[in-house]
Scaffold this motif. Structure first.
Motif, PDB file in Angstrom:
ATOM      1  N   ALA A 179      34.314  16.606 -56.194  1.00 58.53           N
ATOM      2  CA  ALA A 179      33.530  15.704 -56.638  1.00 58.53           C
ATOM      3  C   ALA A 179      32.678  14.804 -55.721  1.00 58.53           C
ATOM      4  CB  ALA A 179      33.165  15.081 -57.965  1.00 58.53           C
ATOM      5  N   THR A 180      33.327  14.187 -54.639  1.00 59.92           N
ATOM      6  CA  THR A 180      33.166  13.343 -54.096  1.00 59.92           C
ATOM      7  C   THR A 180      32.213  13.262 -53.065  1.00 59.92           C
ATOM      8  OG1 THR A 180      35.099  13.904 -52.151  1.00 59.92           O
ATOM      9  CG2 THR A 180      35.417  11.957 -53.587  1.00 59.92           C
ATOM     10  N   THR A 183      29.426  14.024 -53.576  1.00 53.68           N
ATOM     11  CA  THR A 183      27.822  13.762 -54.193  1.00 53.68           C
ATOM     12  C   THR A 183      28.225  11.844 -54.527  1.00 53.68           C
ATOM     13  OG1 THR A 183      29.344  13.333 -57.226  1.00 53.68           O
ATOM     14  CG2 THR A 183      28.408  15.024 -56.798  1.00 53.68           C
ATOM     15  N   SER A 184      29.286  11.686 -53.995  1.00 54.51           N
ATOM     16  CA  SER A 184      29.707  10.292 -54.338  1.00 54.51           C
ATOM     17  C   SER A 184      28.459   9.653 -53.654  1.00 54.51           C
ATOM     18  CB  SER A 184      30.876   9.341 -54.307  1.00 54.51           C
ATOM     19  OG  SER A 184      31.165   9.601 -52.490  1.00 54.51           O
ATOM     20  N   PRO A 242      24.192   8.879 -55.230  1.00 50.56           N
ATOM     21  CA  PRO A 242      23.327   7.971 -55.731  1.00 50.56           C
ATOM     22  C   PRO A 242      21.840   7.166 -54.812  1.00 50.56           C
ATOM     23  CG  PRO A 242      26.049   7.869 -56.048  1.00 50.56           C
ATOM     24  CD  PRO A 242      25.867   8.407 -54.778  1.00 50.56           C
ATOM     25  N   GLN A 273      19.553   9.458 -54.626  1.00 53.99           N
ATOM     26  CA  GLN A 273      18.718  10.126 -55.188  1.00 53.99           C
ATOM     27  C   GLN A 273      17.578   9.267 -56.476  1.00 53.99           C
ATOM     28  OE1 GLN A 273      22.303  12.077 -57.716  1.00 53.99           O
ATOM     29  NE2 GLN A 273      21.409  13.605 -56.686  1.00 53.99           N
ATOM     30  N   VAL A 274      18.307   7.850 -56.728  1.00 49.85           N
ATOM     31  CA  VAL A 274      17.560   7.655 -57.340  1.00 49.85           C
ATOM     32  C   VAL A 274      16.155   6.440 -57.212  1.00 49.85           C
ATOM     33  CG1 VAL A 274      17.099   4.227 -58.343  1.00 49.85           C
ATOM     34  CG2 VAL A 274      19.844   5.700 -58.197  1.00 49.85           C
ATOM     35  N   ARG A 314      20.871   3.716 -66.564  1.00 47.34           N
ATOM     36  CA  ARG A 314      21.393   4.730 -66.157  1.00 47.34           C
ATOM     37  C   ARG A 314      22.846   3.901 -65.549  1.00 47.34           C
ATOM     38  NH1 ARG A 314      19.558   9.576 -65.279  1.00 47.34           N
ATOM     39  NH2 ARG A 314      17.950   9.008 -66.626  1.00 47.34           N
ATOM     40  N   ARG A 362      23.852   0.712 -66.723  1.00 46.01           N
ATOM     41  CA  ARG A 362      25.299   2.261 -67.871  1.00 46.01           C
ATOM     42  C   ARG A 362      26.388   1.884 -66.421  1.00 46.01           C
ATOM     43  NH1 ARG A 362      25.078   6.340 -71.972  1.00 46.01           N
ATOM     44  NH2 ARG A 362      23.767   6.794 -70.081  1.00 46.01           N
ATOM     45  N   SER A 363      26.114   2.926 -65.507  1.00 41.60           N
ATOM     46  CA  SER A 363      27.390   3.762 -65.112  1.00 41.60           C
ATOM     47  C   SER A 363      28.633   2.281 -64.379  1.00 41.60           C
ATOM     48  CB  SER A 363      26.933   3.826 -63.626  1.00 41.60           C
ATOM     49  OG  SER A 363      26.184   3.364 -62.949  1.00 41.60           O
ATOM     50  N   ARG A 364      27.512   1.545 -64.256  1.00 41.98           N
ATOM     51  CA  ARG A 364      28.940   0.519 -62.878  1.00 41.98           C
ATOM     52  C   ARG A 364      29.084  -0.418 -64.199  1.00 41.98           C
ATOM     53  NH1 ARG A 364      25.559  -2.765 -59.503  1.00 41.98           N
ATOM     54  NH2 ARG A 364      24.953  -0.969 -57.698  1.00 41.98           N
ATOM     55  N   PRO A 424      31.930   1.086 -66.654  1.00 37.15           N
ATOM     56  CA  PRO A 424      33.207   1.152 -67.022  1.00 37.15           C
ATOM     57  C   PRO A 424      34.598   0.627 -65.721  1.00 37.15           C
ATOM     58  CG  PRO A 424      31.907   3.059 -66.499  1.00 37.15           C
ATOM     59  CD  PRO A 424      30.840   1.955 -66.993  1.00 37.15           C
ATOM     60  N   ALA A 425      33.342   0.378 -64.418  1.00 39.30           N
ATOM     61  CA  ALA A 425      34.393   0.582 -62.935  1.00 39.30           C
ATOM     62  C   ALA A 425      34.683  -1.182 -63.936  1.00 39.30           C
ATOM     63  CB  ALA A 425      33.023   0.086 -62.158  1.00 39.30           C
ATOM     64  N   ARG A 426      33.993  -2.142 -64.731  1.00 35.32           N
ATOM     65  CA  ARG A 426      34.073  -3.306 -64.507  1.00 35.32           C
ATOM     66  C   ARG A 426      35.106  -3.927 -65.590  1.00 35.32           C
ATOM     67  NH1 ARG A 426      28.282  -6.631 -62.422  1.00 35.32           N
ATOM     68  NH2 ARG A 426      29.017  -5.384 -60.095  1.00 35.32           N
TER      69      ARG A 426
END
Lengths: 292, 331
Positions: free
Chosen positions: B3-4, B6-7, B10, B13-14, B26, B29-31, B33-35
């Motif tokens: 999966a790395t 795909t990192s 982003p 893709q955006v 989105r 929102r995706s940021r 959980p990291a904070r």
């Protein structure tokens, strides 16, 4: 010459190592072997007397060689203690606790390590503290509550209690593992529209599965060997575990020397078998746990 | 980790996304959980937290409360203030049981750690190298075996071996030391040292396994360089082995100390605290007070003091560890 054969991978080293010279290394080996033998002696004595008839025992004492293979002690213990039932109780309790505690640990650790909820350090500290707490401090209220709720002398009571006790450790360990989880993976998944529930099961869970399986085995073994709370909570034959059954019959007049030893033998066999099967995982887990 | 790959995507893709607004939402929102804490994550703590409160938190608070009451388990507890603690201070059995904790620390921490360090170093550095690693791991497995079984089973086997007509005395008779035979667990003079010996037997495998695993982490070049400099085994042990595996030593001594303070099953199986309380320990004393004397308030006071002791010892350990790590960095 012999050295070269015994330690082929070290032939490069020319420096004289006194441990690879003659007598000293044999002396060291002998000393450690002596410790190992001393450790094993009680097991040997136990096995010797487990298969010795009572008359052999009363004539020759605990060290004599049996005149024949006597298995009635084994049969005796198997029947008096209803061993298959005890084995089943132990399997049900330890198995349920292992699975439930891993799930609870994972959920807790997900909130702490990845969700990074506010006050997470104090939450981890709380779980760690719970892990150190002597069980005497919680046993009486638990015993009282179990009686009030009709859970006294049920396997469920012990399953619930140890799920919490084990997951306290599991949360502590997993939270620090998940704290270092690669953020890129999480971000990529979120970008693909995965919610937190999906991320937990599709991304996080597969990645930490090796750690979870170590925890699973640890929880199983720890619960299997537990004594104090089961002693208080489980009082009759239908619910007691393997270690409890032996303790319950200790000092009973049905327990002659062969029966006691045969009982001890069958009580420790599952634990030893389990250890042999999972030895690798366990020693790896021990290392993983040792370096925080 | 497939999966790395795909990192890296982003950023690319955006912009390609048909509508920019939902993509930005989105991404925000995706940021998240990291904070810190999306409130939604508290839901994951709910089952664990509720169970924790019911099984550990609540009962712990109840137990501390009960330690200030007199209660037999039926009816209502009666508030007596510090009376239980006052009684504890004057109770000889209480002092004996806590004094025996020191003996348990010697038998379960001090001796196994020192002996374990020595055995692990000898197995790893001596036997493992000059014979075969297999020999070392075989010996390690034998020494670890007592750690595997339910400790109460070990206690029962030892209790039987140490009976007056048991195997221990038979061995002494057989080697001509018949004069030394005695009721090992039954006489006040020998009971405690005998229990201590059994605990060493139970405990020794744990430090050996941890230390041997720790030694695998140490850079072998350290040893080779020291050997080339002519450092003998003892010198290498003192200046390489011991300092290198200090983190594991802390973990082993801390976990073993907590285990020693809590020890119950072996005492239950071997002596039930007897004869005449010479082998009593706090956890057995509390158990006996709860379930045989039906004096719940007093038992709770014993348990509370034990908890306090464990917390203090742990804090002291952690402070010591931090100080030692800082001293290390200072060097």
């Amino acid at each position: 010459m012999a050295d070269a054969v015994l330690a082929p991978q070290r032939t490069v080293r020319a420096a004289p190592d006194r441990h690879r010279r003659g007598a000293a290394r044999w002396l060291v080996l002998a000393a450690v072997a002596l410790v190992a033998v001393l450790t094993l002696v009680p097991f040997a004595i136990m096995v010797l007397n487990a298969f010795k008839s009572p008359s052999d025992y009363s004539n020759g004492g605990p060290l004599s060689w049996p005149s024949g293979l006597y298995t009635d002690g084994l049969v005796n213990y198997w029947r008096t203690s209803q061993y298959p039932l005890k084995l089943w109780n132990s399997v049900v309790i330890s198995g349920s606790v292992a699975v439930a505690a891993v799930v609870v640990s994972l959920l807790n650790a997900y909130a702490i390590g990845i969700g990074r909820v506010r006050g997470r350090m104090s939450i981890v500290a709380l779980f760690l503290l719970a892990n150190m707490l002597p069980q005497e401090t919680i046993v009486y209220p638990l015993y009282y509550a179990a009686k009030q709720l009709g859970l006294y002398n049920t396997r469920l009571s012990v399953i619930i209690i140890f799920t919490v006790v084990q997951s306290a450790f599991g949360t502590y360990l997993l939270a620090s593992v998940l704290g270092t989880f690669p953020k890129a993976l999480l971000e990529a998944a979120a970008l693909d529209g995965a919610g937190h529930w999906k991320i937990l099961w599709r991304i996080v869970f597969p990645n930490v599965r090796p750690t979870l399986s170590v925890l699973l085995i640890f929880f199983f073994v720890w619960t299997w060997n537990e004594f104090f709370i089961p002693l208080v909570m489980l009082v009759d034959n239908s619910t007691q575990t393997v270690p409890l059954a032996l303790a319950a019959l200790q000092g009973d007049r049905l327990m002659d020397a062969p029966t006691t030893n045969a009982g001890a033998l069958v009580s420790l066999l599952p634990a030893v078998a389990f250890f042999l099967v999972f030895q690798r995982t366990l020693t790896r887990g021990v290392t993983a746990g040792a370096v925080k | 980790m497939p999966a790395t790959t795909t990192s890296a995507a982003p950023g690319a893709q955006v912009p390609a996304h048909p509508t920019a607004a939902p993509a930005a939402a989105r991404r925000r929102r995706s940021r998240h959980p990291a904070r810190t804490g999306g409130l939604v994550y508290w839901l994951y703590l709910l089952p664990g937290g509720a169970l924790f409160a019911a099984v550990i938190g609540g009962p712990f608070v109840a137990s501390v409360y009960l330690s200030f009451t007199k209660w037999s388990g039926v009816g209502d507890p009666r508030w007596v203030g510090l009376a239980n603690y006052d009684r504890l201070v004057h109770d000889e059995i209480f002092w004996t049981s806590f004094k025996n904790t020191v003996a348990m620390v010697v038998a379960m921490v001090v001796v196994p750690t020192l002996l374990g360090l020595l055995i692990a170093a000898v197995l790893f550095d001596g036997v493992g190298r000059s014979f075969h690693p297999r020999v070392a791991s075989g010996l390690r497995a034998a020494i670890y075996l007592p750690q595997v079984l339910p400790v109460v089973v070990a206690g029962i086997v030892w209790g039987w071996i140490l009976r007056p007509d048991g195997a221990a005395n038979a061995v002494l008779d057989a080697v001509g030391l018949g004069a030394l035979t005695q009721d090992w667990l039954g006489s006040p003079g020998t009971a405690l040292p005998t229990v201590m010996l059994v605990m060493i037997w139970v405990q020794i495998g744990y430090p050996v396994v941890i230390f041997m695993a720790a030694l695998q982490r140490v850079d072998p070049e350290l040893y080779e360089a020291a050997e080339l400099d002519g450092a003998g085994w003892l010198l290498r042990f003192r200046h390489i082995t011991v300092p290198q595996i200090r983190p594991e030593t802390f973990v082993v001594t801390l976990t073993c100390t907590i285990a020693a303070l809590k020890v119950f099953a072996p005492v239950y199986a071997l002596t039930r605290g007897g004869p005449d309380n010479v082998t009593n320990v706090p956890s057995y004393f509390a158990y006996y007070t709860f379930f045989k004397k039906l004096n719940v308030g007093y038992g709770s006071a014993i348990a509370t003091v034990l908890t306090l002791l464990i917390v203090l010892v742990t804090l002291a350990f952690l402070r010591l560890q931090r100080a030692s790590e800082q001293a290390e960095e200072g060097n």
